[in-house]
Scaffold this motif. Structure first.
Motif, PDB file in Angstrom:
ATOM      1  N   LEU A 218       0.804  -1.222   0.000  1.00  0.00           N
ATOM      2  CA  LEU A 218       0.000   0.000   0.000  1.00  0.00           C
ATOM      3  C   LEU A 218       0.839   1.276   0.000  1.00  0.00           C
ATOM      4  O   LEU A 218       0.274   2.374  -0.022  1.00  0.00           O
ATOM      5  N   THR A 219       2.161   1.158   0.024  1.00  0.00           N
ATOM      6  CA  THR A 219       3.032   2.332   0.139  1.00  0.00           C
ATOM      7  C   THR A 219       3.823   2.541  -1.152  1.00  0.00           C
ATOM      8  O   THR A 219       4.470   1.615  -1.657  1.00  0.00           O
ATOM      9  N   LEU A 220       3.755   3.751  -1.665  1.00  0.00           N
ATOM     10  CA  LEU A 220       4.506   4.149  -2.861  1.00  0.00           C
ATOM     11  C   LEU A 220       5.532   5.194  -2.432  1.00  0.00           C
ATOM     12  O   LEU A 220       5.180   6.345  -2.158  1.00  0.00           O
ATOM     13  N   THR A 221       6.802   4.812  -2.346  1.00  0.00           N
ATOM     14  CA  THR A 221       7.854   5.712  -1.876  1.00  0.00           C
ATOM     15  C   THR A 221       8.703   6.175  -3.051  1.00  0.00           C
ATOM     16  O   THR A 221       9.305   5.357  -3.758  1.00  0.00           O
ATOM     17  N   LEU A 222       8.759   7.484  -3.256  1.00  0.00           N
ATOM     18  CA  LEU A 222       9.513   8.070  -4.356  1.00  0.00           C
ATOM     19  C   LEU A 222      10.620   8.977  -3.822  1.00  0.00           C
ATOM     20  O   LEU A 222      10.485   9.595  -2.764  1.00  0.00           O
ATOM     21  N   SER A 223      11.690   9.047  -4.562  1.00  0.00           N
ATOM     22  CA  SER A 223      12.778   9.976  -4.258  1.00  0.00           C
ATOM     23  C   SER A 223      13.455  10.321  -5.577  1.00  0.00           C
ATOM     24  O   SER A 223      13.169   9.724  -6.626  1.00  0.00           O
ATOM     25  N   ALA A 224      14.363  11.274  -5.520  1.00  0.00           N
ATOM     26  CA  ALA A 224      15.088  11.645  -6.732  1.00  0.00           C
ATOM     27  C   ALA A 224      15.934  10.476  -7.241  1.00  0.00           C
ATOM     28  O   ALA A 224      16.143  10.331  -8.449  1.00  0.00           O
ATOM     29  N   LEU A 225      16.406   9.632  -6.325  1.00  0.00           N
ATOM     30  CA  LEU A 225      17.212   8.476  -6.723  1.00  0.00           C
ATOM     31  C   LEU A 225      16.346   7.315  -7.187  1.00  0.00           C
ATOM     32  O   LEU A 225      16.804   6.441  -7.916  1.00  0.00           O
ATOM     33  N   GLU A 226      15.116   7.263  -6.747  1.00  0.00           N
ATOM     34  CA  GLU A 226      14.174   6.223  -7.171  1.00  0.00           C
ATOM     35  C   GLU A 226      12.877   6.920  -7.598  1.00  0.00           C
ATOM     36  O   GLU A 226      11.908   6.964  -6.856  1.00  0.00           O
ATOM     37  N   PRO A 227      12.874   7.467  -8.805  1.00  0.00           N
ATOM     38  CA  PRO A 227      11.760   8.327  -9.217  1.00  0.00           C
ATOM     39  C   PRO A 227      10.503   7.600  -9.683  1.00  0.00           C
ATOM     40  O   PRO A 227       9.510   8.261 -10.000  1.00  0.00           O
ATOM     41  N   SER A 228      10.504   6.280  -9.718  1.00  0.00           N
ATOM     42  CA  SER A 228       9.326   5.564 -10.186  1.00  0.00           C
ATOM     43  C   SER A 228       9.113   4.290  -9.377  1.00  0.00           C
ATOM     44  O   SER A 228      10.091   3.601  -9.023  1.00  0.00           O
ATOM     45  N   VAL A 229       7.863   3.984  -9.089  1.00  0.00           N
ATOM     46  CA  VAL A 229       7.528   2.771  -8.344  1.00  0.00           C
ATOM     47  C   VAL A 229       6.167   2.280  -8.847  1.00  0.00           C
ATOM     48  O   VAL A 229       5.315   3.078  -9.237  1.00  0.00           O
ATOM     49  N   GLN A 230       6.017   0.966  -8.841  1.00  0.00           N
ATOM     50  CA  GLN A 230       4.781   0.380  -9.364  1.00  0.00           C
ATOM     51  C   GLN A 230       4.250  -0.676  -8.406  1.00  0.00           C
ATOM     52  O   GLN A 230       5.019  -1.415  -7.784  1.00  0.00           O
ATOM     53  N   ARG A 231       2.932  -0.758  -8.316  1.00  0.00           N
ATOM     54  CA  ARG A 231       2.266  -1.782  -7.515  1.00  0.00           C
ATOM     55  C   ARG A 231       1.186  -2.433  -8.379  1.00  0.00           C
ATOM     56  O   ARG A 231       0.496  -1.751  -9.149  1.00  0.00           O
ATOM     57  N   GLN A 232       1.055  -3.730  -8.216  1.00  0.00           N
ATOM     58  CA  GLN A 232       0.002  -4.467  -8.902  1.00  0.00           C
ATOM     59  C   GLN A 232      -0.883  -5.146  -7.870  1.00  0.00           C
ATOM     60  O   GLN A 232      -0.385  -5.647  -6.857  1.00  0.00           O
ATOM     61  N   TRP A 233      -2.174  -5.145  -8.143  1.00  0.00           N
ATOM     62  CA  TRP A 233      -3.130  -5.716  -7.203  1.00  0.00           C
ATOM     63  C   TRP A 233      -4.086  -6.634  -7.970  1.00  0.00           C
ATOM     64  O   TRP A 233      -4.789  -6.203  -8.879  1.00  0.00           O
ATOM     65  N   LEU A 240      -5.119  -4.800 -11.385  1.00  0.00           N
ATOM     66  CA  LEU A 240      -5.012  -3.354 -11.208  1.00  0.00           C
ATOM     67  C   LEU A 240      -3.530  -2.998 -11.122  1.00  0.00           C
ATOM     68  O   LEU A 240      -2.792  -3.580 -10.330  1.00  0.00           O
ATOM     69  N   THR A 241      -3.101  -2.042 -11.941  1.00  0.00           N
ATOM     70  CA  THR A 241      -1.704  -1.592 -11.933  1.00  0.00           C
ATOM     71  C   THR A 241      -1.656  -0.118 -11.585  1.00  0.00           C
ATOM     72  O   THR A 241      -2.358   0.700 -12.195  1.00  0.00           O
ATOM     73  N   LEU A 242      -0.827   0.219 -10.605  1.00  0.00           N
ATOM     74  CA  LEU A 242      -0.684   1.608 -10.157  1.00  0.00           C
ATOM     75  C   LEU A 242       0.785   1.992 -10.251  1.00  0.00           C
ATOM     76  O   LEU A 242       1.652   1.319  -9.681  1.00  0.00           O
ATOM     77  N   THR A 243       1.089   3.075 -10.966  1.00  0.00           N
ATOM     78  CA  THR A 243       2.464   3.528 -11.163  1.00  0.00           C
ATOM     79  C   THR A 243       2.580   4.990 -10.764  1.00  0.00           C
ATOM     80  O   THR A 243       1.789   5.830 -11.225  1.00  0.00           O
ATOM     81  N   ALA A 244       3.547   5.294  -9.917  1.00  0.00           N
ATOM     82  CA  ALA A 244       3.817   6.676  -9.507  1.00  0.00           C
ATOM     83  C   ALA A 244       5.202   7.067 -10.025  1.00  0.00           C
ATOM     84  O   ALA A 244       6.177   6.318  -9.856  1.00  0.00           O
ATOM     85  N   THR A 245       5.278   8.238 -10.652  1.00  0.00           N
ATOM     86  CA  THR A 245       6.529   8.679 -11.271  1.00  0.00           C
ATOM     87  C   THR A 245       6.779  10.151 -10.948  1.00  0.00           C
ATOM     88  O   THR A 245       5.870  10.989 -11.120  1.00  0.00           O
ATOM     89  N   TYR A 246       8.002  10.440 -10.514  1.00  0.00           N
ATOM     90  CA  TYR A 246       8.386  11.824 -10.276  1.00  0.00           C
ATOM     91  C   TYR A 246       8.958  12.385 -11.565  1.00  0.00           C
ATOM     92  O   TYR A 246       9.892  11.822 -12.158  1.00  0.00           O
ATOM     93  N   SER A 316      18.215  15.370  -4.273  1.00  0.00           N
ATOM     94  CA  SER A 316      18.770  15.940  -5.498  1.00  0.00           C
ATOM     95  C   SER A 316      18.648  14.954  -6.640  1.00  0.00           C
ATOM     96  O   SER A 316      18.807  13.752  -6.476  1.00  0.00           O
ATOM     97  N   GLU A 317      18.345  15.499  -7.813  1.00  0.00           N
ATOM     98  CA  GLU A 317      18.225  14.656  -8.993  1.00  0.00           C
ATOM     99  C   GLU A 317      19.584  14.049  -9.335  1.00  0.00           C
ATOM    100  O   GLU A 317      20.632  14.686  -9.193  1.00  0.00           O
ATOM    101  N   PRO A 318      19.597  12.803  -9.819  1.00  0.00           N
ATOM    102  CA  PRO A 318      20.860  12.155 -10.158  1.00  0.00           C
ATOM    103  C   PRO A 318      21.499  12.826 -11.366  1.00  0.00           C
ATOM    104  O   PRO A 318      20.823  13.406 -12.180  1.00  0.00           O
TER     105      PRO A 318
END
Length: 318
Positions: A218-233, A240-246, A316-318
């Motif tokens: 249930l947790t989508l953690t984003l950072s400049a070093l990890e700018p994208s994360v995906q969860r499937q349910w 169901l596919t959920l993708t968060a992108t910085y 900081s962005e990579p």
């Protein structure tokens, strides 16, 4: 006053109902409606044990028609007295010191399983947990995911409704679950018992392991070093596919949901809907570092939406 009711006397045409009919209606001429031939000291002394009641112990001669009618009335009285006694002094298990509340599903009223239960049945656990336990964990984990709690406290709060009145056991098991095997010196042993036959500590450990996986899903953690994360349910109607992108350009976060059927996506005041399966997108402008945001996904045929927590760590962005 003795009561003698004879059913052999013929009632004249147009007269009052027979004695048997009056008994069924709860009325007998000359007797107050509230009087009950079974409400006597003989029955009180019997203490709800029919074997202690003797015909010669009745203080009044009773002739109330057919025996089955008398037996039905007696059984109704016994049931009523038992119910009142149970309400006054509820039964307890031998190990209980007092009356305590349990979750509704333990009392035989299981909550309806949402479409999200299919994913929970596939958690990587030593054994399968009952649906009622999984539904309870999902509800509590969704509520707790956004709260700034330490891992141990979060685990305890996630499962405490399943194990009321055992705070010390929960704290001890939380420490064990959060301690990696290589640090504790313990070698994990395969669990051969199912959840129902496991002891309390094993059940707590299984529930906490499940809660850990649910929190992670249930947790989508984003950072400049990890700018994208995906969860499937997994759901009964599809994936169901959920993708968060910085997105560096514009300094914003895009959340994309691919729904297996009609539904909606809600992100901090931004709502997108679709009346058929497909893709939905919502944008979060200028996210603040170290902040958490709510992401809600709903399917139109589900009982309740699924709530994710989006965490933007910044950096900081990579």
């Amino acid at each position: 006053m003795p009561l003698n009711v004879s059913l052999s006397e013929a009632a004249p045409s147009g007269a009052a109902p027979s004695g048997e009919a009056l008994f069924r209606e709860g009325r007998v001429d000359g007797v107050d409606d509230s009087w009950d031939p079974f409400e006597s000291e003989a029955f009180a002394v019997a203490d709800l044990n029919p074997g202690l009641i003797r015909p010669d112990a009745l203080p009044h001669p009773v002739s109330l028609g057919e025996i089955p009618a008398v037996q039905d009335r007696f059984q109704a009285l016994i049931k009523r007295r038992l119910r009142l006694e149970i309400e006054r002094r509820p039964p307890r298990f031998p190990w209980e010191q007092g009356i305590q509340d349990y979750p509704e599903w333990l009392m035989g009223e299981a909550p309806a399983a949402p479409v999200w239960i299919e994913q929970l049945r596939q958690l990587k656990l030593p054994t399968l947990l009952p649906d009622e336990v999984l539904v309870t964990l999902l509800q509590h984990c969704q509520d707790l995911a956004r709260q700034p709690l330490k891992s141990g406290v979060r685990l305890v709060k996630a499962v405490e409704a399943l194990f009321p009145g055992q705070p010390q056991t929960l704290e001890n098991m939380a420490r064990m679950v959060l301690t990696p095997a290589y640090r504790s010196g313990r070698t994990p042993e395969p669990l051969t018992l199912d959840y129902e036959s496991a002891n309390t500590q094993q059940q707590v450990a299984l529930a906490m392991l499940a809660a850990q996986e649910i929190f992670q899903s249930l947790t989508l953690t984003l950072s400049a070093l990890e700018p994208s994360v995906q969860r499937q349910w997994v759901t009964p109607v599809g994936l169901l596919t959920l993708t968060a992108t910085y997105q560096v350009e514009g300094s914003r976060i895009q959340v994309q949901a691919v729904l297996p059927q009609a539904g909606y996506l809600h992100l901090e005041g931004v709502r997108a809907e679709k009346d058929q399966p497909g893709e939905l997108v919502a944008m979060l402008e200028a996210p603040q570092a170290e902040q958490t945001y709510s992401v809600t996904v709903g399917l139109l045929e589900s009982q309740s939406p699924l709530q994710f927590t989006l965490i933007w760590l910044g950096g900081s962005e990579p």
